[in-house]
Design an enzyme around this catalytic site. Structure first.
Site, PDB file in Angstrom:
ATOM      1  N   GLU A 256     -25.249 -20.124 -16.921  1.00  0.00           N
ATOM      2  CA  GLU A 256     -24.922 -20.119 -18.351  1.00  0.00           C
ATOM      3  C   GLU A 256     -23.467 -19.693 -18.574  1.00  0.00           C
ATOM      4  O   GLU A 256     -22.782 -20.219 -19.462  1.00  0.00           O
ATOM      5  CB  GLU A 256     -25.863 -19.172 -19.100  1.00  0.00           C
ATOM      6  CG  GLU A 256     -27.313 -19.612 -19.102  1.00  0.00           C
ATOM      7  CD  GLU A 256     -27.496 -20.972 -19.759  1.00  0.00           C
ATOM      8  OE1 GLU A 256     -26.963 -21.175 -20.869  1.00  0.00           O
ATOM      9  OE2 GLU A 256     -28.150 -21.843 -19.162  1.00  0.00           O
ATOM     10  N   TRP A 259     -21.365 -22.690 -17.881  1.00  0.00           N
ATOM     11  CA  TRP A 259     -21.376 -23.606 -19.024  1.00  0.00           C
ATOM     12  C   TRP A 259     -20.293 -23.203 -20.023  1.00  0.00           C
ATOM     13  O   TRP A 259     -19.591 -24.047 -20.596  1.00  0.00           O
ATOM     14  CB  TRP A 259     -22.734 -23.577 -19.735  1.00  0.00           C
ATOM     15  CG  TRP A 259     -23.699 -24.646 -19.329  1.00  0.00           C
ATOM     16  CD1 TRP A 259     -24.830 -24.510 -18.602  1.00  0.00           C
ATOM     17  CD2 TRP A 259     -23.622 -26.050 -19.675  1.00  0.00           C
ATOM     18  NE1 TRP A 259     -25.472 -25.726 -18.464  1.00  0.00           N
ATOM     19  CE2 TRP A 259     -24.752 -26.683 -19.107  1.00  0.00           C
ATOM     20  CE3 TRP A 259     -22.710 -26.820 -20.404  1.00  0.00           C
ATOM     21  CZ2 TRP A 259     -24.989 -28.058 -19.249  1.00  0.00           C
ATOM     22  CZ3 TRP A 259     -22.944 -28.184 -20.539  1.00  0.00           C
ATOM     23  CH2 TRP A 259     -24.072 -28.786 -19.968  1.00  0.00           C
ATOM     24  N   TRP A 287     -23.972 -41.507 -41.016  1.00  0.00           N
ATOM     25  CA  TRP A 287     -24.699 -40.284 -41.359  1.00  0.00           C
ATOM     26  C   TRP A 287     -25.159 -40.338 -42.814  1.00  0.00           C
ATOM     27  O   TRP A 287     -24.454 -40.846 -43.679  1.00  0.00           O
ATOM     28  CB  TRP A 287     -23.806 -39.058 -41.157  1.00  0.00           C
ATOM     29  CG  TRP A 287     -23.255 -38.894 -39.781  1.00  0.00           C
ATOM     30  CD1 TRP A 287     -21.986 -39.160 -39.363  1.00  0.00           C
ATOM     31  CD2 TRP A 287     -23.958 -38.423 -38.631  1.00  0.00           C
ATOM     32  NE1 TRP A 287     -21.836 -38.882 -38.027  1.00  0.00           N
ATOM     33  CE2 TRP A 287     -23.035 -38.427 -37.541  1.00  0.00           C
ATOM     34  CE3 TRP A 287     -25.260 -37.998 -38.390  1.00  0.00           C
ATOM     35  CZ2 TRP A 287     -23.378 -38.022 -36.256  1.00  0.00           C
ATOM     36  CZ3 TRP A 287     -25.615 -37.589 -37.108  1.00  0.00           C
ATOM     37  CH2 TRP A 287     -24.686 -37.598 -36.057  1.00  0.00           C
ATOM     38  N   ASN A 322     -31.169 -19.022 -28.100  1.00  0.00           N
ATOM     39  CA  ASN A 322     -30.531 -20.230 -27.576  1.00  0.00           C
ATOM     40  C   ASN A 322     -31.437 -21.461 -27.628  1.00  0.00           C
ATOM     41  O   ASN A 322     -31.003 -22.557 -28.003  1.00  0.00           O
ATOM     42  CB  ASN A 322     -30.052 -19.994 -26.142  1.00  0.00           C
ATOM     43  CG  ASN A 322     -29.121 -21.101 -25.673  1.00  0.00           C
ATOM     44  OD1 ASN A 322     -28.147 -21.422 -26.339  1.00  0.00           O
ATOM     45  ND2 ASN A 322     -29.444 -21.715 -24.545  1.00  0.00           N
ATOM     46  N   TRP A 340     -22.930 -33.632 -37.236  1.00  0.00           N
ATOM     47  CA  TRP A 340     -22.925 -32.383 -36.484  1.00  0.00           C
ATOM     48  C   TRP A 340     -21.834 -31.426 -36.976  1.00  0.00           C
ATOM     49  O   TRP A 340     -21.979 -30.202 -36.866  1.00  0.00           O
ATOM     50  CB  TRP A 340     -22.742 -32.644 -34.994  1.00  0.00           C
ATOM     51  CG  TRP A 340     -21.439 -33.312 -34.626  1.00  0.00           C
ATOM     52  CD1 TRP A 340     -21.211 -34.659 -34.489  1.00  0.00           C
ATOM     53  CD2 TRP A 340     -20.179 -32.669 -34.355  1.00  0.00           C
ATOM     54  NE1 TRP A 340     -19.893 -34.894 -34.164  1.00  0.00           N
ATOM     55  CE2 TRP A 340     -19.240 -33.692 -34.066  1.00  0.00           C
ATOM     56  CE3 TRP A 340     -19.764 -31.344 -34.328  1.00  0.00           C
ATOM     57  CZ2 TRP A 340     -17.904 -33.420 -33.757  1.00  0.00           C
ATOM     58  CZ3 TRP A 340     -18.437 -31.071 -34.022  1.00  0.00           C
ATOM     59  CH2 TRP A 340     -17.525 -32.095 -33.742  1.00  0.00           C
ATOM     60  N   TRP A 363     -22.927 -28.375 -30.185  1.00  0.00           N
ATOM     61  CA  TRP A 363     -23.319 -29.230 -31.313  1.00  0.00           C
ATOM     62  C   TRP A 363     -23.203 -30.709 -30.950  1.00  0.00           C
ATOM     63  O   TRP A 363     -24.079 -31.517 -31.277  1.00  0.00           O
ATOM     64  CB  TRP A 363     -22.492 -28.900 -32.560  1.00  0.00           C
ATOM     65  CG  TRP A 363     -23.185 -27.879 -33.408  1.00  0.00           C
ATOM     66  CD1 TRP A 363     -22.954 -26.540 -33.453  1.00  0.00           C
ATOM     67  CD2 TRP A 363     -24.267 -28.124 -34.307  1.00  0.00           C
ATOM     68  NE1 TRP A 363     -23.822 -25.920 -34.313  1.00  0.00           N
ATOM     69  CE2 TRP A 363     -24.633 -26.881 -34.866  1.00  0.00           C
ATOM     70  CE3 TRP A 363     -24.963 -29.259 -34.700  1.00  0.00           C
ATOM     71  CZ2 TRP A 363     -25.673 -26.737 -35.787  1.00  0.00           C
ATOM     72  CZ3 TRP A 363     -25.994 -29.133 -35.628  1.00  0.00           C
ATOM     73  CH2 TRP A 363     -26.338 -27.887 -36.160  1.00  0.00           C
TER      74      TRP A 363
END
Length: 431
Positions: A256, A259, A287, A322, A340, A363
């Site tokens: 993590e 990341w 959208w 998370n 987003w 996102w």
């Protein structure tokens, strides 16, 4: 009266005395070091007066100041436009050199280049250091020197380089404490900076809670996460100490942390992804961007309990688990077909651990428009997510007390929303 020649160390998102790279080097300069923090009005002007992150920053600097007081020093606190603050400091002090740790966000890169240029015009040396990450900028690249845009090969190269070095070096400044400038600057009240204390608090981090991180991290009711993220964001903990610990104790948690660095190098290499889809092929998505739907998502009243619980947790505490972040993000982009960027901006306003690189990266991952993202036809089913990760409804009941007394109907049918999302994405992909 002759002004004393001094060096400055500029605190930013590295709010600690321990294992601080730039501070370590500053204290070995040839001049007494004045620690500085600037409350930057370019950032503060966009925040509410009770912003919890400002309270946390203030408290963290206060802790640093208490530490400095023990050896006769203190933090110089300024408020204003950063360039104007430095202009006034040049008049007030005989500055020989300035030290700070790097920030990799587009705004910070531009700001720091401008400040360093102004300092150099005044014959002041400017030194910046890697502190916020283990590997920065172009240290982890493909064989051709280009940045990775897929996580797994990036992670493999990251681990290879980390293990070759043995561990991340940690910096002990204790031997150089006498090099701080002897002064007692006044420490302003929070109100003098134009803010008030927030009712929302940043929780202490606790690594003992993640002993079984791999097995428990997806279950929000267990509350088995470390609460480290705000501390990483503002640098009250050292990433080197944390990574060295995770390498010894918890490989899943280490992944993590990698990341986080992956998204930081993506933002550095592709700064346009802040406001644009990483994959331009998705620029044609139409959208819906319905404002009433967005308000229901923000307030946690969508009728999907797992989504609503997450949004209420965010609104009340500044945190969100998370796994739930993925669910609520997918719901906004796929079920409601809202861009987003709307969700990213709302998270940026609310999250205690808001970090631009991770927020944008995650996102776009959820929306399917980012690097190494979930495919566009992957649409989380909130009811299945609830059954898998909160089967007994413990997390939901904590944040939705009315859950057992007849809960709202879902604002949109899942099967309908899934089909609509897939067809809209498919039609919008630019070939």
């Amino acid at each position: 009266m002759t002004k004393q020649k001094v060096s400055f160390f500029w605190f930013r998102r590295d709010l600690r005395l321990e294992d601080n790279t730039g501070l370590f080097h500053a204290l070995q300069s040839n001049f007494p070091v004045i620690p500085l923090f600037i409350f930057d009005e370019d950032i503060l002007d966009n925040l509410p007066k009770n912003d919890a992150r400002v309270s946390f920053i203030y408290n963290s600097i206060q802790k640093i100041n208490t530490g400095l007081n023990t050896f006769g020093s203190s933090v110089l606190i300024k408020k204003g436009r950063t360039k104007e603050v430095w202009k006034s400091l040049l008049e007030e002090f005989d500055i020989q050199s300035v030290f700070f740790n790097k920030d990799y966000e587009p705004f910070a890169i531009k700001r720091d280049a401008s400040i360093c240029a102004a300092l150099k015009e005044n014959n002041i040396e400017c030194f910046s250091f890697k502190d916020h990450v283990i590997f920065e900028e172009k240290e982890i690249t493909k064989a051709d020197g280009l940045p990775y845009t897929v996580y797994t090969p990036y992670k493999n190269k990251w681990l290879e380089k980390y293990h070759l070095s043995g561990s991340a070096p940690e910096y002990d400044s204790n031997a150089f404490q006498s090099n701080f400038a002897k002064n007692q600057f006044s420490f302003p009240e929070l109100a003098a900076i134009g803010f008030e204390r927030s009712a929302i608090k940043v929780q202490p981090h606790n690594l003992t809670k993640i002993t079984n991180y791999k097995e428990t991290r997806d279950f929000p009711a267990l509350d088995s996460t470390s609460y480290l993220s705000p501390h990483l964001r503002f640098g009250t903990v050292s990433i080197r100490k944390l990574v060295n610990w995770a390498n010894r104790k918890n490989q899943t948690f280490l992944s993590e942390l990698i990341w986080r660095e992956f998204f930081i190098q993506i933002l550095f290499s592709f700064p346009n992804c802040v406001n644009h889809n990483f994959k331009a092929a998705y620029d044609g998505i139409q959208w819906r961007n319905n404002e009433d739907d967005f308000k229901r998502w923000c307030s946690g009243t969508t009728g999907y309990p797992i989504v609503d619980a997450g949004m209420r947790q965010l609104n009340e505490t500044g945190y969100m688990h998370n796994r739930i972040r993925m669910v609520v993000a997918s719901f906004l982009c796929k079920h409601l077909l809202i861009n987003w960027q709307w969700g990213e901006a709302y998270f940026a306003e609310k999250l205690l651990d808001f970090e631009l690189a991770s927020n944008v990266g995650n996102w776009q991952w959820a929306a399917g428009t980012g690097c190494d993202a979930a495919p566009y036809f992957r649409v989380f089913n909130p009811e299945i997510q609830q059954k898998k990760f909160d089967e007994k409804g413990q997390y939901i009941r904590k944040w939705i007390p009315e859950f057992d007394f007849g809960y709202n109907e879902p604002m949109v049918d899942h099967a309908f929303a899934r089909d609509r999302a897939i067809s809209t994405y498919k039609a919008g992909i630019i070939k």
